[in-house]
Motif scaffolding. Structure first.
Motif, short mmCIF file in Angstrom:
data_model
loop_
_atom_site.label_atom_id
_atom_site.label_comp_id
_atom_site.label_asym_id
_atom_site.label_seq_id
_atom_site.Cartn_x
_atom_site.Cartn_y
_atom_site.Cartn_z
N HIS A 36 0.81 -1.22 0.00
CA HIS A 36 0.00 0.00 0.00
C HIS A 36 0.85 1.27 0.00
O HIS A 36 0.42 2.29 -0.53
CB HIS A 36 -0.96 0.01 1.18
N ASP A 37 2.04 1.20 0.62
CA ASP A 37 2.92 2.36 0.64
C ASP A 37 4.37 1.90 0.64
O ASP A 37 4.97 1.71 1.70
CB ASP A 37 2.65 3.24 1.86
N PRO A 38 4.95 1.69 -0.55
CA PRO A 38 6.32 1.19 -0.65
C PRO A 38 7.39 2.18 -0.20
O PRO A 38 8.56 1.85 -0.17
CB PRO A 38 6.48 0.84 -2.13
N SER A 39 6.98 3.38 0.18
CA SER A 39 7.96 4.36 0.67
C SER A 39 7.95 4.47 2.20
O SER A 39 8.64 5.33 2.75
CB SER A 39 7.66 5.73 0.06
N GLU A 40 7.24 3.60 2.87
CA GLU A 40 7.08 3.68 4.33
C GLU A 40 8.31 3.08 5.04
O GLU A 40 8.37 1.88 5.29
CB GLU A 40 5.79 2.96 4.75
N SER A 41 9.26 3.93 5.37
CA SER A 41 10.53 3.48 5.95
C SER A 41 10.36 2.82 7.31
O SER A 41 11.09 1.88 7.62
CB SER A 41 11.51 4.65 6.05
N SER A 42 9.43 3.29 8.11
CA SER A 42 9.27 2.65 9.42
C SER A 42 8.79 1.21 9.27
O SER A 42 9.17 0.33 10.05
CB SER A 42 8.32 3.45 10.32
N THR A 43 7.99 0.93 8.24
CA THR A 43 7.58 -0.45 7.99
C THR A 43 8.77 -1.28 7.54
O THR A 43 8.96 -2.41 8.00
CB THR A 43 6.46 -0.51 6.94
N TYR A 44 9.60 -0.73 6.64
CA TYR A 44 10.80 -1.47 6.22
C TYR A 44 11.68 -1.77 7.43
O TYR A 44 12.22 -2.86 7.56
CB TYR A 44 11.60 -0.67 5.18
N ASN A 45 11.84 -0.79 8.33
CA ASN A 45 12.66 -1.01 9.51
C ASN A 45 12.07 -2.12 10.38
O ASN A 45 12.78 -3.03 10.81
CB ASN A 45 12.80 0.30 10.31
N ASN A 46 10.77 -2.04 10.65
CA ASN A 46 10.13 -3.07 11.47
C ASN A 46 10.18 -4.44 10.80
O ASN A 46 10.40 -5.46 11.46
CB ASN A 46 8.68 -2.69 11.77
N TYR A 47 9.98 -4.46 9.50
CA TYR A 47 10.05 -5.70 8.75
C TYR A 47 11.47 -6.27 8.81
O TYR A 47 11.68 -7.48 8.98
CB TYR A 47 9.60 -5.47 7.31
N GLY A 48 12.47 -5.39 8.73
CA GLY A 48 13.85 -5.83 8.85
C GLY A 48 14.13 -6.47 10.20
O GLY A 48 14.79 -7.51 10.28
#
Length: 187
Positions: A36-48
């Motif tokens: 839904h939002d591929p620019s959401e850095s906090s999600t990338y961080n949490n996913y990492g």
């Protein structure tokens, strides 16, 4: 969900399912958030962080890189430090590089400072460890881990007043911790 395309809600659901011990649903929600939002850095961080906890190192590094590489992310030092922590068991040199990058983004970022103090101590670079530790102290509250590290660094440098101060703080503020037990067994 009231708004089924609201990416931050799926990020939170990913964190919730991760906490509940359901990795399949956690991953599904992190991926849904990023769709839904591929620019959401906090999600990338949490996913990492999630991927690192699943021992999926390469995927975790890709997620942290996506987070830190977003020019709109206001705190890339968080993702860089998490990448460093995730790298510690595999490659200390790579981990240190991430911590240095985090400190280049924010020279006072306490999680990266304590990691660099710890790495410097482990290499017997006590003066450097002390410098990182002093910067950490100016920017963060002492924890059992940081106090125990401070005690060990200051013992090596023969800073007895600091050793006594940190020992007192650790014993009085955190008497039931593993670090307090380590202190007691190392007297």
């Amino acid at each position: 969900l009231a708004k089924p395309d609201f990416a931050p809600a799926y990020n939170v659901l990913g964190l919730l399912y991760q906490q509940l011990g359901d990795p399949v649903e956690a991953e599904n929600n992190f991926k849904r958030s990023l769709r839904h939002d591929p620019s959401e850095s906090s999600t990338y961080n949490n996913y990492g962080l999630f991927l690192c906890g699943q021992d999926r190192y390469e995927d975790a590094m890709m997620a942290f890189t996506n987070a830190a590489g977003n020019p709109l992310y206001d705190s890339p030092e968080i993702a860089l430090t998490n990448a460093g922590i995730c790298s510690l068991q595999r490659d200390v040199v790579v981990a240190e590089n991430y911590f240095v990058q985090a400190l280049q983004k924010n020279r006072n970022f306490s999680p990266a400072l304590i990691q660099m103090a710890d790495l410097s101590y482990s290499r017997n670079e006590y003066a450097t460890a002390y410098q990182y530790y002093e910067r950490y102290k100016r920017n963060a509250r002492q924890t059992p881990r940081s106090l125990w590290l401070g005690i060990r660094i200051c013992r090596e440098l023969d800073y007895q007043d600091d050793v006594a101060s940190y020992t007192l703080l650790l014993r009085n503020n955190y008497p039931e911790t593993e670090e307090a037990r380590l202190l007691q067994s190392n007297l």
